[in-house]
Design a protein around this motif. Structure first.
Motif, short mmCIF file in Angstrom:
data_model
loop_
_atom_site.label_atom_id
_atom_site.label_comp_id
_atom_site.label_asym_id
_atom_site.label_seq_id
_atom_site.Cartn_x
_atom_site.Cartn_y
_atom_site.Cartn_z
N SER A 228 23.50 -87.51 -45.66
CA SER A 228 24.15 -86.58 -46.58
C SER A 228 23.14 -85.57 -47.10
O SER A 228 23.48 -84.39 -47.30
N THR A 249 28.17 -92.71 -48.87
CA THR A 249 29.24 -91.95 -48.22
C THR A 249 30.24 -92.94 -47.65
O THR A 249 29.90 -93.83 -46.87
N ASP A 268 29.41 -85.18 -41.84
CA ASP A 268 28.62 -86.27 -42.45
C ASP A 268 29.46 -87.54 -42.36
O ASP A 268 30.69 -87.48 -42.45
MG LIG Z 1 25.71 -90.29 -47.17
#
Ligand SMILES: [Mg+2]
Ligand SMILES: Nc1nc2c(ncn2[C@@H]2O[C@H](COP(=O)(O)OP(=O)(O)OP(=O)(O)O)[C@@H](O)[C@H]2O)c(=O)[nH]1
Length: 439
Positions: A228, A249, A268
Motif C-alpha cells: 500500500s 489492506t 493494491d
Molecule cells: Mg496494504
C-alpha cells in the motif's frame, strides 16, 4: 429526410465560452430566424451577433459561424453559436434553437451523421470518442493516429482484395463460358494474402487495448511488506491506508495512474498469508484474482529480509509476467534475485521502478503513434478470419464455388463492419451509444 439537430457541444458547467451546434438542412433558416447579425451571413466567417428570444429580447450574444455542407464536420449545413459559458444562458440558447425548429440531438448524433455522410469512417468516429476520453499522452496519440486514417487504409485494402476475389469467383459461376474458373492455387494465394493482412491488424489489438484503456498492474506480496505504501508512492497521494499492522489492506483497491504518458491501473491487494479470519481470506482470494487478471504483477518483498519461503510460494502462483520489488531498502538489503530496489516511504528508487514498469508493459508493442484496433474491431476481424478459414476448408473439400463465395461474402461483411461501410444500424447504435451529446 434528415431533421435538423441541435445540442450544447461544450461540457456542462461554467466557462468563458459555450458552443451550441445546429446541423441539418434547416440550420441556416433556423439560425436566421433567431440570430441578429450586423452584416450578411457569409460562409466560414466569424460573425458577431445576438441570439433573440421570440419576443425580441436578447438571450445572449457571441460569435456565429455558418459552415455550409459538405465542408462541415457532419457534412451538413451547420451553424455554431459561441456564447457565454453559463449553465442557464447556454440552456436558453439551445431552447431557442429548438423552439425555432431544431430537434434535440441524441448522444453521438453529430458524429453519426459525419459517418453516414462519408466524412469519417467508423474507426475514425470511434477515435473521436477515444480522443475525448483520453487521459494520457499515449491514449491521445493512439486516438489521433486512428482519426488520421491509420486503420482506414489497411481495412480498405483488405476489403478491396476480398471484393476482387468474390467478383472473380462469381464471374466464373455466372459466366462459365466466358470467364475462366480461377485456379485453386490462385484462390489459395489470394486468401493467404488477405489472412496475413487481417492477422496483422488483429496483432495490434493488445497495443490498442493498452494505449486506450491502460494496463493493469497488481501489487502483491506478504502482509506488511509495503504494497500500500508503494501504491501511494506511485500515485503521489495517500490513497490506501498504511499501518504497521500486518493485514491492513482487506480488499483490492484499483486506481489509475499516468506512467510517463501511459495509463496504468494499479491494484493494491491484501497481503497473502494463511489466514483464519474469514474476511481476510475473502480478501486474499481477491488478491489472487487480481494477480490472475493483471497484465503485469509486482511482487513486493521486504528487501531487508530477502526472499522468504512465503514470498517464493506467492511468486510460484503468478501465472503471467512479474517483477520483484525489494522494498524497505532503507532498513537493509538481503539477497533478492534481480530486484528493482525501491524504498517506498520516501520515493527513492521510484523513478527507476516506474521506468522498468513502463518498459515491461510496452515491450514488443508498436508505439501509440501507429494505429491499433479496439475490442469491437477485433471481434469483427476474428469473425472474418473464421469465414476465411471456412472458405479454405470448403475449397479443400472440393465444394462448389458457390459455397466459397458465401463464406467470402461473410468475411467481407465482417471487415466492412469494422469501418462501417455497410452502415448496419446495429453496428452504428453500438458505437454511438457510448458518445456524449453534442459530439
Ligand atoms: Mg496494504
Ligand atoms: N522503513 C520502511 N518502512 C516501510 C517502507 N514501506 C512501508 N513501510 C512500513 O511498513 C508498514 C507496512 O506498510 P503497508 O504499506 O501498510 O504494507 P502492506 O504490504 O500494504 O501491508 P498489508 O496491507 O497488511 O498487506 C508500515 O508501517 C509502513 O510505514 C519502507 O520503504 N521503509
Amino acid at each position: 429526410m434528415w431533421t435538423t439537430i441541435a445540442a450544447i457541444a461544450t461540457p456542462p458547467g461554467v466557462g468563458g465560452v459555450a458552443i451550441v451546434r445546429v446541423s441539418g438542412p434547416e440550420a441556416l433558416a433556423i439560425a436566421r430566424s433567431c440570430v441578429r447579425l450586423r452584416g450578411d451571413w457569409q460562409p466560414r466567417h466569424a460573425h458577431f451577433g445576438q441570439l433573440l428570444a421570440s419576443d425580441g429580447t436578447v438571450v445572449d450574444e457571441g460569435l456565429i459561424l455558418w459552415l455550409p455542407g459538405p465542408g462541415s464536420y457532419t457534412g451538413e449545413d451547420t451553424v455554431e453559436f459561441q456564447g457565454h459559458g453559463g449553465a442557464y444562458v447556454t440552456a436558453r440558447v439551445l431552447d431557442r434553437f429548438i423552439e425555432a425548429g431544431a430537434d434535440l440531438a441524441l448522444a453521438g448524433e453529430f458524429t453519426r451523421r459525419a459517418v453516414i455522410n462519408g466524412k469519417l469512417d467508423l474507426t475514425q468516429a470511434e477515435a473521436v470518442g477515444d480522443l475525448i476520453a483520453a487521459r494520457t499522452a499515449a491514449g491521445a496519440q493512439q486516438a489521433m493516429s486512428v482519426l488520421a486514417g491509420g486503420l482506414t487504409a489497411p481495412l480498405k485494402q483488405v476489403r478491396e482484395s476480398l471484393m476482387t476475389l468474390v467478383a472473380h469467383l462469381e464471374a466464373g459461376i455466372d459466366f462459365p463460358d466466358e470467364v475462366e474458373t480461377p485456379s485453386p492455387d490462385w484462390f489459395h494465394g489470394q486468401v493467404a494474402t488477405i489472412v496475413t493482412a487481417v492477422r496483422a491488424l488483429i496483432a495490434t489489438s493488445t497495443a490498442g487495448q493498452i494505449y486506450r484503456h491502460g494496463a493493469t498492474v497488481a501489487l502483491v506480496g506478504r502482509p506488511n511488506v509495503g504494497k500500500s505504501s508503494l501504491l501511494n508512492a506511485l500515485l503521489r497521494h495517500e490513497r490506501a491506508i498504511v499501518t504497521p499492522y500486518a493485514g491492513t489492506t482487506r480488499d483490492t483497491l484499483a486506481e489509475a495512474c499516468d506512467l510517463d504518458g501511459l495509463l496504468v491501473q494499479l491494484v493494491d491487494t491484501a497481503g497473502i498469508r494463511e489466514a483464519d479470519d474469514p474476511v481476510e481470506r475473502l480478501g486474499i482470494d481477491r488478491s489472487r484474482a487480481a494477480m490472475a487478471e493483471a497484465m503485469l504483477t509486482v511482487l513486493v518483498v521486504d528487501g531487508s529480509v530477502g526472499l522468504t519461503g512465503e514470498d517464493t510460494a506467492i511468486r510460484d502462483g503468478i501465472a503471467g509476467p512479474y517483477l520483484i520489488v525489494a522494498n524497505k531498502a532503507d532498513v537493509g538489503s538481503a539477497m533478492v534475485p534481480d530486484p528493482v530496489p525501491v524504498w517506498a516511504l520516501t520515493g527513492d528508487g521510484l523513478p527507476g521502478l516506474e521506468a522498468t514498469l513502463r518498459a515491461r508493459l510496452v515491450t514488443g508493442l508498436a508505439p501509440p503513434t501507429l494505429a491499433a484496433i479496439n475490442a469491437r474491431h477485433r471481434a469483427c476481424l476474428v469473425r472474418a478470419l473464421e469465414n476465411l478459414d471456412q472458405a479454405v476448408a470448403a475449397a479443400h473439400a472440393g465444394l462448389h464455388l458457390d459455397c466459397l463465395t458465401i463464406d467470402l461474402r461473410a468475411a467481407l461483411q465482417a471487415v466492412s463492419d469494422v469501418s462501417g461501410d455497410s452502415f448496419s444500424e446495429s453496428v452504428l447504435d453500438e458505437v454511438f451509444g457510448r458518445f456524449c451529446v453534442g459530439k
